[in-house]
Scaffold this active site. Structure first.
Site, mmCIF file in Angstrom:
data_model
loop_
_atom_site.group_PDB
_atom_site.id
_atom_site.type_symbol
_atom_site.label_atom_id
_atom_site.label_comp_id
_atom_site.label_asym_id
_atom_site.label_seq_id
_atom_site.Cartn_x
_atom_site.Cartn_y
_atom_site.Cartn_z
ATOM 1 N N ALA A 20 0.849 -1.184 0.000
ATOM 2 C CA ALA A 20 0.000 0.000 0.000
ATOM 3 C C ALA A 20 0.886 1.235 0.000
ATOM 4 O O ALA A 20 2.066 1.149 0.352
ATOM 5 C CB ALA A 20 -0.898 0.012 1.237
ATOM 6 N N MET A 21 0.300 2.370 -0.381
ATOM 7 C CA MET A 21 1.082 3.608 -0.444
ATOM 8 C C MET A 21 0.241 4.770 0.053
ATOM 9 O O MET A 21 -0.897 4.962 -0.369
ATOM 10 C CB MET A 21 1.541 3.826 -1.903
ATOM 11 N N GLU A 62 -1.276 3.160 6.790
ATOM 12 C CA GLU A 62 -1.227 4.226 5.779
ATOM 13 C C GLU A 62 -1.900 5.502 6.278
ATOM 14 O O GLU A 62 -1.472 6.604 5.937
ATOM 15 C CB GLU A 62 -1.869 3.764 4.468
HETATM 16 N N1 BES Z 1 5.403 4.019 2.159
HETATM 17 C C1 BES Z 1 5.256 2.610 2.145
HETATM 18 C C2 BES Z 1 5.276 2.010 0.774
HETATM 19 C C3 BES Z 1 6.540 2.202 -0.008
HETATM 20 C C4 BES Z 1 7.733 2.421 0.596
HETATM 21 C C5 BES Z 1 6.476 2.172 -1.371
HETATM 22 C C6 BES Z 1 8.876 2.620 -0.178
HETATM 23 C C7 BES Z 1 7.603 2.355 -2.135
HETATM 24 C C8 BES Z 1 8.810 2.583 -1.521
HETATM 25 C C9 BES Z 1 3.947 2.200 2.801
HETATM 26 O O1 BES Z 1 3.555 3.021 3.836
HETATM 27 C C10 BES Z 1 4.174 0.831 3.397
HETATM 28 O O2 BES Z 1 4.918 0.716 4.319
HETATM 29 N N2 BES Z 1 3.538 -0.164 2.821
HETATM 30 C C11 BES Z 1 3.708 -1.534 3.272
HETATM 31 C C12 BES Z 1 2.459 -2.056 3.887
HETATM 32 C C13 BES Z 1 2.428 -1.718 5.336
HETATM 33 C C14 BES Z 1 1.163 -2.111 5.995
HETATM 34 C C15 BES Z 1 3.575 -2.329 6.083
HETATM 35 C C16 BES Z 1 4.082 -2.367 2.093
HETATM 36 O O3 BES Z 1 3.901 -1.907 0.954
HETATM 37 O O4 BES Z 1 4.568 -3.456 2.302
HETATM 38 ZN ZN ZN Z 2 4.610 2.876 5.564
#
Ligand code: BES
Ligand code: ZN
Length: 679
Positions: free
Chosen positions: A318-319, A354
């Protein structure tokens, strides 16, 4: 009460076979853990550091007015940028980020003066930059930078990309979506693509009139596009000042469910056409979560709306794009008839994660990617706090211990682990640090910090930090300073020992009854999976330690800050038949090794279940790791095996236990208790 030891001095190794990694929801395997493959490369396999320079600060953006026209059939897009910019130092060139984009024309018009056309676009492809050259000097002051450009709706799931979906009638179609973090906004439009270069955004999208068009803000205008009657131009409200990596837009076919949260924010969950039902659970979570964070941070959500959207092709889990959070389908959609409780728990955690970033990350943004661990570690901790608040019946903290905490300790005990905080130069290094250490150890040390500070002061410090740095950027030290001011405790000194050095300590403890009191002798050594620590200078940690007794197994009798290698602690009024346990709630990021006598005395607490479940889980994890370490010490091993019920095959118990923990709450508790009682 936390007692710091008087002397302000601060700050191994075992054959570790450890428990198998806990089974996780599929997404976790695909997302969080998929980033971990860099973790075990070791230095030899690391690519050489590329020289890297940040963008020059002589010209910077104030507002981007950006219009994009994606073609969903031939996978191209046209873009027009009109950026209000400030020239801070006279120059005849502007350096921006730009990748896989062709600039057609560029000009700069100083305010109230004639437009100057750029005469050269020099692309530095390796550095993902472009230098626009002007025939005359751009004087200091404000002006408008206009750039017309074209690009490809790529199939790489980064930048502005195409995402394939099938309509209910079976037709294959494409949506256009964005994923900009960390450094891919530059693939959608030329920009100053660094987190500290914030500006406002006026975004408009030219799209087929039967498609949904979304961006960070609410729609303020929708009108026919003059050149093509099948198209409309959708204009969105101006954003607050924000970093480029949080900008987002989506064009496609979606259904949605909507509600208004208690604090007046319009919340929508967008789903594939015909699946709106599957968005209802996430909608409920989001509507509960927003007021929780508003209250926790004591800062309102700053945008009028938030959309959560399931994207068919999505690289991450997710983003957190500000106001338009994108998810892979399994992290957002719940089929009310066919979903298990672990899927619901996962969706709740991802939504909680998020939405926390909407404050921590979006309103206050890291100054540079070096501080990314804090962004992610913090969100990965508070997602549990939020889910625990919204769904107390999930017993979600037990899952934190069985998943994140345990996993982080397993990885961090290896010789090729790394400190949570790694200095990042070139943004290509960002991917390398997005691993379980930044997420799970990051979350674990924040959890320990929260417990050390106490919720009231922690909340106060968070509010000070978010208020002081809102719409700006901050570094890790800035958060420590706010928390230090709020709590009066030595936060930076404590936290530096956890974030700037890899690994964690093993705390040895033995006790002695002295009349009515119990004397505890504590000492710390680095815990290593590969055998006892042999180096000269063993790293030291400042370890917040809690101690409970059988008198009240759920309450810390004493809290101390272990800020030196050895410490003696006196527990007043402890009867000889009472047991003593360290690390209440398995919150401290350390392992405990008890003397044989202390371990033996814990047996009744395990048998009669008076020792709380997470404490038993932590004890069990520590003992497994020590069991392997102590394979050569038969007597000790026998004792530990008795505690663990080793006759039942320890690995098997661990497997069943961790599986049970990931399945459902009620069964979990039952199984966990049964297994642990059987010990
Ligand atoms: N900001 C991140 C996603 C991200 C980080 C995308 C770096 C591209 C580069 C987001 O907040 C995140 O941490 N997503 C996790 C899911 C979360 C519930 C741990 C993911 O994508 O695994
Ligand atoms: Zn994150």
């Amino acid at each position: 009460m936390w007692l710091a030891a008087a002397a302000p001095s601060l700050a191994r190794r075992l054959l570790f076979l450890g428990p198998p990694p806990p089974p996780r929801p599929l997404l976790l395997l695909l997302s969080r853990s998929s980033r971990r493959h860099h973790l075990h490369l070791g230095l030899a396999a690391m690519p050489e550091k590329r020289p890297f320079e940040r963008l020059p600060a002589d010209v910077c953006p104030i507002n981007y007015s950006l219009c994009l026209k994606p073609d969903l059939l031939d996978f191209t897009f046209e873009g027009k940028l009109e950026a209000a910019a400030q020239v801070r130092q006279a120059t005849n060139q502007i350096v921006m980020n730009c990748a896989d984009i062709d600039i057609i024309t560029a000009s700069y018009a100083p305010e109230g003066d004639e437009e100057i056309h750029a005469t050269g676009f020099n692309y530095q492809n390796e550095d993902e930059k472009v230098t626009l050259s002007f025939p005359s000097t751009l004087q200091t002051g404000t002006g408008t930078l206009k750039i017309d450009f074209v690009g490809e709706l790529n199939d790489k799931m980064k930048g502005f990309y195409r995402s394939k979906y099938t309509t209910p009638s079976g037709e294959v179609r494409y949506a256009a979506v964005t994923q900009f973090e960390a450094t891919d906004a530059r693939r959608a439009f030329p920009c100053w693509d660094e987190p500290a270069i914030k500006a406002t955004f006026d975004i408009s999208l030219v799209v087929p009139k039967d498609r949904v068009a979304l961006s960070n803000m609410n729609v303020i205008d929708r009108k026919p596009y003059p050149d093509d009657e099948n198209l409309v131009e959708v204009k969105f409200a101006r954003t607050p000042v924000m970093s480029t990596y949080l900008v987002a837009f989506v064009v496609g076919e979606y259904d949605f469910v909507e509600t208004r949260s208690k604090d007046g924010v319009c919340v929508r969950v967008y789903t594939p056409v015909g699946k709106a039902e599957q968005g209802k659970f996430a909608l409920e979570v989001a509507a509960k979560t927003l007021p929780f964070y508003k209250d926790y941070f004591n800062v309102p959500y700053p945008l009028p709306k938030i959309d959560l959207i399931a994207i068919a092709d999505f690289a991450a889990g997710a983003m957190e794009n500000w106001g338009l959070v994108t998810y892979r389908e399994t992290a957002l959609l719940i089929d009310p008839k066919n979903s298990c409780s672990s899927s619901r728990q996962w969706v709740a955690l991802v939504v909680g994660h998020e939405l926390a970033h909407q404050w921590f990350g979006n309103l206050v943004t890291m100054e540079w990617w070096t501080h990314l661990w804090l962004n992610e570690g913090f969100a990965s901790w508070i997602e549990y706090l939020c889910v625990d608040h919204c769904f107390p019946e999930y017993d979600i903290w037990t899952q934190f211990v069985s998943a994140d905490y345990t996993r982080a300790q397993e990885l961090d005990a290896l010789d090729n682990s790394h400190p949570i905080e790694v200095s990042v130069g070139h943004p290509s290094e960002v991917d390398e640090i997005f691993d379980a250490i930044s997420y799970s150890k990051g979350a674990s040390v924040i959890r320990m910090l929260h417990d050390y500070i106490g919720d009231k002061d922690f909340k106060k410090g968070m509010n000070m930090y978010l208020t002081k740095f809102q719409q700006k950027n901050a570094a890790t030290e800035d958060l420590w300073e706010s928390l230090e001011n709020a709590s009066g405790k030595p936060i930076a000194a404590v936290m530096n020992t956890w974030t700037k050095q890899m690994g964690f300590p093993l705390v040895y403890v033995e006790d002695e009854q002295v009349e009515d009191d119990r004397l505890l002798k504590l000492s710390q050594k680095k815990f290593c999976a590969s055998g006892p620590y042999v180096g000269e200078d063993c790293p030291q940690w400042m370890v917040p330690i809690t101690i409970s007794t059988s008198e009240d197994p759920n309450q810390a009798k004493l809290k101390i800050l272990m800020d030196k290698p050895d410490m003696n602690v006196v527990l007043k009024n402890v009867k000889p038949d009472q047991w003593i346990k360290l690390n209440l709630g398995t919150v401290g990021f350390y392992r405990t090794q008890y003397s044989s006598a202390m371990l033996e005395s814990l047996l009744p607490g395990i048998r009669d279940l008076s020792l709380p479940p997470v404490d038993r889980l932590g004890l069990q994890n520590d003992l497994f790791s020590l069991l392997h370490k102590q394979a050569d010490m038969q007597e000790e091993k026998n004792r530990i095996e008795r505690v663990l019920g080793a006759t039942l095959l320890p690995e098997l118990i661990q497997k069943v236990l961790t599986f049970a923990l990931s399945v459902s709450y009620k069964e979990n508790c039952l199984l966990r208790d049964l297994l642990l009682t059987g010990i």
